[in-house]
Design a protein around this motif. Structure first.
Motif, PDB file in Angstrom:
ATOM      1  N   TYR A   1       0.816  -1.217   0.000  1.00  0.00           N
ATOM      2  CA  TYR A   1       0.000   0.000   0.000  1.00  0.00           C
ATOM      3  C   TYR A   1       0.857   1.278   0.000  1.00  0.00           C
ATOM      4  N   LYS A   2       2.071   1.143  -0.526  1.00  0.00           N
ATOM      5  CA  LYS A   2       2.970   2.288  -0.691  1.00  0.00           C
ATOM      6  C   LYS A   2       3.474   2.329  -2.133  1.00  0.00           C
ATOM      7  N   ASN A   3       4.030   3.485  -2.531  1.00  0.00           N
ATOM      8  CA  ASN A   3       4.624   3.589  -3.862  1.00  0.00           C
ATOM      9  C   ASN A   3       6.035   4.146  -3.767  1.00  0.00           C
TER      10      ASN A   3
ATOM     11  N   ILE B   1      11.112   7.156  -1.347  1.00  0.00           N
ATOM     12  CA  ILE B   1      12.019   8.301  -1.316  1.00  0.00           C
ATOM     13  C   ILE B   1      12.028   8.923   0.074  1.00  0.00           C
ATOM     14  N   GLU B   2      10.847   9.063   0.659  1.00  0.00           N
ATOM     15  CA  GLU B   2      10.758   9.681   1.985  1.00  0.00           C
ATOM     16  C   GLU B   2      11.373   8.804   3.070  1.00  0.00           C
ATOM     17  N   ILE B   3      11.124   7.488   3.024  1.00  0.00           N
ATOM     18  CA  ILE B   3      11.696   6.627   4.063  1.00  0.00           C
ATOM     19  C   ILE B   3      13.206   6.511   3.902  1.00  0.00           C
TER      20      ILE B   3
ATOM     21  N   LYS C   1      15.194   8.999   2.951  1.00  0.00           N
ATOM     22  CA  LYS C   1      15.714  10.203   3.612  1.00  0.00           C
ATOM     23  C   LYS C   1      15.723  10.023   5.126  1.00  0.00           C
ATOM     24  N   GLU C   2      14.642   9.445   5.669  1.00  0.00           N
ATOM     25  CA  GLU C   2      14.567   9.189   7.113  1.00  0.00           C
ATOM     26  C   GLU C   2      15.672   8.224   7.552  1.00  0.00           C
ATOM     27  N   TYR C   3      15.905   7.213   6.733  1.00  0.00           N
ATOM     28  CA  TYR C   3      16.915   6.195   7.041  1.00  0.00           C
ATOM     29  C   TYR C   3      18.306   6.824   7.137  1.00  0.00           C
ATOM     30  N   PHE C   4      18.655   7.677   6.174  1.00  0.00           N
ATOM     31  CA  PHE C   4      19.964   8.327   6.219  1.00  0.00           C
ATOM     32  C   PHE C   4      20.075   9.243   7.439  1.00  0.00           C
ATOM     33  N   LYS C   5      19.029   9.960   7.739  1.00  0.00           N
ATOM     34  CA  LYS C   5      19.044  10.834   8.917  1.00  0.00           C
ATOM     35  C   LYS C   5      19.266  10.008  10.182  1.00  0.00           C
ATOM     36  N   TYR C   6      18.600   8.865  10.271  1.00  0.00           N
ATOM     37  CA  TYR C   6      18.727   7.963  11.416  1.00  0.00           C
ATOM     38  C   TYR C   6      20.172   7.462  11.550  1.00  0.00           C
ATOM     39  N   LEU C   7      20.763   7.034  10.428  1.00  0.00           N
ATOM     40  CA  LEU C   7      22.146   6.553  10.470  1.00  0.00           C
ATOM     41  C   LEU C   7      23.095   7.640  10.931  1.00  0.00           C
ATOM     42  N   PHE C   8      22.944   8.825  10.359  1.00  0.00           N
ATOM     43  CA  PHE C   8      23.869   9.899  10.676  1.00  0.00           C
ATOM     44  C   PHE C   8      23.760  10.311  12.142  1.00  0.00           C
ATOM     45  N   GLU C   9      22.552  10.334  12.684  1.00  0.00           N
ATOM     46  CA  GLU C   9      22.369  10.693  14.091  1.00  0.00           C
ATOM     47  C   GLU C   9      22.999   9.654  15.007  1.00  0.00           C
ATOM     48  N   HIS C  10      22.786   8.380  14.713  1.00  0.00           N
ATOM     49  CA  HIS C  10      23.258   7.326  15.608  1.00  0.00           C
ATOM     50  C   HIS C  10      24.747   7.019  15.429  1.00  0.00           C
TER      51      HIS C  10
ATOM     52  N   ASP D   1      22.266  17.016   3.492  1.00  0.00           N
ATOM     53  CA  ASP D   1      21.074  17.847   3.685  1.00  0.00           C
ATOM     54  C   ASP D   1      20.428  18.195   2.348  1.00  0.00           C
ATOM     55  N   LYS D   2      21.084  17.812   1.237  1.00  0.00           N
ATOM     56  CA  LYS D   2      20.606  18.207  -0.083  1.00  0.00           C
ATOM     57  C   LYS D   2      20.281  16.985  -0.940  1.00  0.00           C
ATOM     58  N   PHE D   3      19.133  16.356  -0.671  1.00  0.00           N
ATOM     59  CA  PHE D   3      18.622  15.300  -1.536  1.00  0.00           C
ATOM     60  C   PHE D   3      17.830  15.954  -2.662  1.00  0.00           C
ATOM     61  N   SER D   4      17.989  15.452  -3.875  1.00  0.00           N
ATOM     62  CA  SER D   4      17.235  16.005  -5.007  1.00  0.00           C
ATOM     63  C   SER D   4      16.634  14.877  -5.830  1.00  0.00           C
ATOM     64  N   GLU D   5      15.630  15.210  -6.653  1.00  0.00           N
ATOM     65  CA  GLU D   5      14.969  14.257  -7.536  1.00  0.00           C
ATOM     66  C   GLU D   5      15.005  14.797  -8.958  1.00  0.00           C
ATOM     67  N   VAL D   6      15.417  13.941  -9.905  1.00  0.00           N
ATOM     68  CA  VAL D   6      15.474  14.348 -11.310  1.00  0.00           C
ATOM     69  C   VAL D   6      15.038  13.166 -12.180  1.00  0.00           C
ATOM     70  N   PRO D   7      14.031  13.332 -13.073  1.00  0.00           N
ATOM     71  CA  PRO D   7      13.685  12.266 -14.009  1.00  0.00           C
ATOM     72  C   PRO D   7      14.867  11.946 -14.919  1.00  0.00           C
ATOM     73  N   LEU D   8      14.983  10.688 -15.321  1.00  0.00           N
ATOM     74  CA  LEU D   8      16.151  10.256 -16.084  1.00  0.00           C
ATOM     75  C   LEU D   8      16.330  11.049 -17.370  1.00  0.00           C
ATOM     76  N   LEU D   9      15.271  11.205 -18.164  1.00  0.00           N
ATOM     77  CA  LEU D   9      15.420  11.922 -19.431  1.00  0.00           C
ATOM     78  C   LEU D   9      15.810  13.377 -19.202  1.00  0.00           C
ATOM     79  N   GLU D  10      15.262  13.968 -18.164  1.00  0.00           N
ATOM     80  CA  GLU D  10      15.632  15.352 -17.844  1.00  0.00           C
ATOM     81  C   GLU D  10      17.099  15.438 -17.438  1.00  0.00           C
ATOM     82  N   SER D  11      17.581  14.431 -16.710  1.00  0.00           N
ATOM     83  CA  SER D  11      18.976  14.444 -16.264  1.00  0.00           C
ATOM     84  C   SER D  11      19.948  14.378 -17.438  1.00  0.00           C
ATOM     85  N   LEU D  12      19.539  13.714 -18.525  1.00  0.00           N
ATOM     86  CA  LEU D  12      20.408  13.632 -19.699  1.00  0.00           C
ATOM     87  C   LEU D  12      20.710  15.021 -20.251  1.00  0.00           C
ATOM     88  N   VAL D  13      19.714  15.900 -20.194  1.00  0.00           N
ATOM     89  CA  VAL D  13      19.859  17.246 -20.749  1.00  0.00           C
ATOM     90  C   VAL D  13      20.481  18.191 -19.725  1.00  0.00           C
ATOM     91  N   THR D  14      19.914  18.218 -18.508  1.00  0.00           N
ATOM     92  CA  THR D  14      20.330  19.231 -17.528  1.00  0.00           C
ATOM     93  C   THR D  14      21.645  18.903 -16.833  1.00  0.00           C
TER      94      THR D  14
END
Length: 504
Positions: free
Chosen positions: A276-278, A283-285, A287-296, A313-326
């Motif tokens: 029941y997740k997508n 992506i959100e969990i 980010k939480e996982y990395f925060k948890y590791l870094f704290e502990h 502190d700087k996670f980003s999201e980029v679609p693959l086709l967009e990443s080819l150009v940008t």
């Protein structure tokens, strides 16, 4: 191991002399009362005492001799256990008559594991030490250790003889301690999120779950081949079909492929599946996982990695086709035309197979021009269907999937997607993979009829992710070869002249 070496023979003779004198050089009646770390902590107040000592306190410390300096009637040694290193002062007049001259000076040496009893004191140089009143051999080392100040500098020796690397390098021990903590923290993180840890088979009747060439073994009793698993994915998704809603497994995978700085034939990953997740939830969990590791692990959010600085502190999201150009700076009119991509790759000295599909060629563009530029954590999303045989299609664009890969420091760290739960679509994609295998692709999926049947009973909407634990530990410990975070990495046989070079 050859015992003909002169230095080894001398040490064997010393062990025999101790035996003949009634001192067992491999004793097992150790009386250690504390660790070096605890000793240093509880006796930190000795500095405040008037005479800088306390003869009423008695401790028994055990460890390996790492330094030995003889000064006539007295000697200084440094002993090391897992927790730290401690100096001990050993004097003739504090030991039984004759023991210092006849045995300690002659037959104790660097590398030996000893037990030292005594009281705490501060030396003239201001170092908290142990004033020995007794010393005992626990294990006589018959192979001399490498020279102290350089340790094991040959990487081949470090990897083949990890025990020697660990003896000589506290940094190596620290790396593997961190690795163990990362595995433990990962388990606790997912358990605290309500996931159930499970175990699935390591030997599969059909290789699947990833595009990779498997290792083949044979089951004698059944008279059939089995495949060391390349991924646990298809079994974990069977559990989602069965009604579990959140499962994970931390274990080994095996892939019969090349070895370099980021690849070993067997490696550790966590795979988890969440009903029941997508992929957006993943992506959100993540980010939480990395925060948890870094704290502990008490790590700073900006982490050095070689010459790089990674900002977590700087996670980003980029679609693959967009990443080819940008990011990859590929001309936008190139990325949706097969012939143009092939020409573009060939002109830049990248090989391009004309038999590849458009989606596969887009993947080649990404590998060539984007991946190495992804330094800060970047989720690359919306992968082409042709290179995502187990991922769900995007409802708004059926040519791409609800998938991401997380890249950090120019390397893939994880792969995730909303799972395909349409059995007909999955069957058709397996058929396409079978055709690829028949055409010579050793890494393509085989048809898994049982998995298709499992899906036919209905699998809840689900998302799954795999994270490579070895590469993650490399990042967190600033190591640049996977062999430096594996206790016993795969190595070519010493008598094999074939050169398997490690990627720099």
């Amino acid at each position: 191991m050859a015992f003909e070496n002169k230095l080894i023979q001398q040490r064997i003779e010393k062990a025999q002399i101790l035996k003949d004198a009634g001192f067992n050089p491999y004793a097992n009646d150790n009386a250690r009362s504390t660790t070096i770390k605890k000793y240093l902590y509880v006796n930190s107040d000795i500095e405040e005492k008037e005479n800088k000592r306390d003869e009423k306190r008695h401790y028994c410390i055990s460890g390996r001799i790492k330094f030995f300096r003889i000064m006539g009637k007295a000697s200084f040694i440094k002993i090391e256990d897992e927790s730290g290193i401690l100096q001990a002062y050993v004097a003739r007049d504090n030991l039984p008559d004759g023991f210092y001259n006849d045995f300690f000076k002659k037959h104790f040496e660097v590398g030996d594991i000893v037990e030292v009893g005594g009281f705490p004191f501060i030396t003239g140089q201001g170092e908290l030490s142990l004033h020995a009143t007794e010393i005992k051999m626990l294990t006589k080392s018959i192979s001399p250790l490498p020279e102290k100040f350089h340790g094991v500098t040959d990487k081949e020796i470090r990897y083949r003889k990890r025990y020697l690397d660990l003896i000589m390098s506290s940094d190596a021990r620290k790396t593997f301690t961190i690795r163990s903590k990362v595995i433990s923290l990962t388990r606790h993180f997912f358990e605290n999120k309500g996931f159930l840890e499970v175990e699935t088979p390591m030997m599969h009747p059909i290789p699947g779950g990833a595009n990779a060439k498997p290792f083949v073994t044979h089951h004698n009793a059944l008279g059939i081949d089995r495949y060391l698993r390349i991924a646990p994915e298809l079994y974990l998704k069977r559990l989602i079909v069965g009604g579990f809603e959140a499962v994970f497994e931390i274990n080994r995978n095996f892939r019969n492929e090349g070895m370099d700085a980021t690849h070993n034939p067997e490696f550790t990953s966590i795979e988890f599946y969440w009903a029941y997740k997508n992929y957006k939830d993943l992506i959100e969990i993540t980010k939480e996982y990395f925060k948890y590791l870094f704290e502990h692990l008490s790590l700073p959010s900006i982490l050095p990695y070689g010459e790089l600085e990674i900002n977590f502190d700087k996670f980003s999201e980029v679609p693959l086709l967009e990443s080819l150009v940008t990011i990859g700076e590929v001309p936008p009119d190139i990325i949706k035309d097969k012939e143009n991509i092939i020409t573009y790759l060939n002109e830049r000295n990248f090989s391009a197979n004309a038999e590849m599909t458009l989606g596969q060629l887009q993947g080649e563009l990404f590998d060539a021009f984007v991946e190495k530029k992804l330094i800060n954590p970047t989720f690359i999303t919306e992968y082409p269907v042709e290179i995502s045989p187990l991922a769900r299609r995007c409802d708004k664009n059926l040519d791409v999937t609800e998938r991401f890969e997380l890249f950090i420091a120019g390397r893939e760290i994880s792969n995730a997607f909303s799972e395909l739960n349409d059995p007909v679509d999955q069957y058709e994609r397996f058929q396409a993979q079978v055709q690829n295998k028949d055409a010579g692709d050793d890494e393509a999926h085989e048809m898994d009829e049982d998995f298709i049947e499992a899906l036919s009973y209905g699998m809840a909407p689900c998302a799954g992710q795999g994270i490579g634990m070895d590469r993650l530990v490399m990042l967190l410990t600033n190591e640049h070869s996977i062999r430096d975070v594996l206790l016993f990495p795969a190595m070519k046989p010493i008598n094999n002249e074939e050169n398997i070079s490690e990627e720099k």
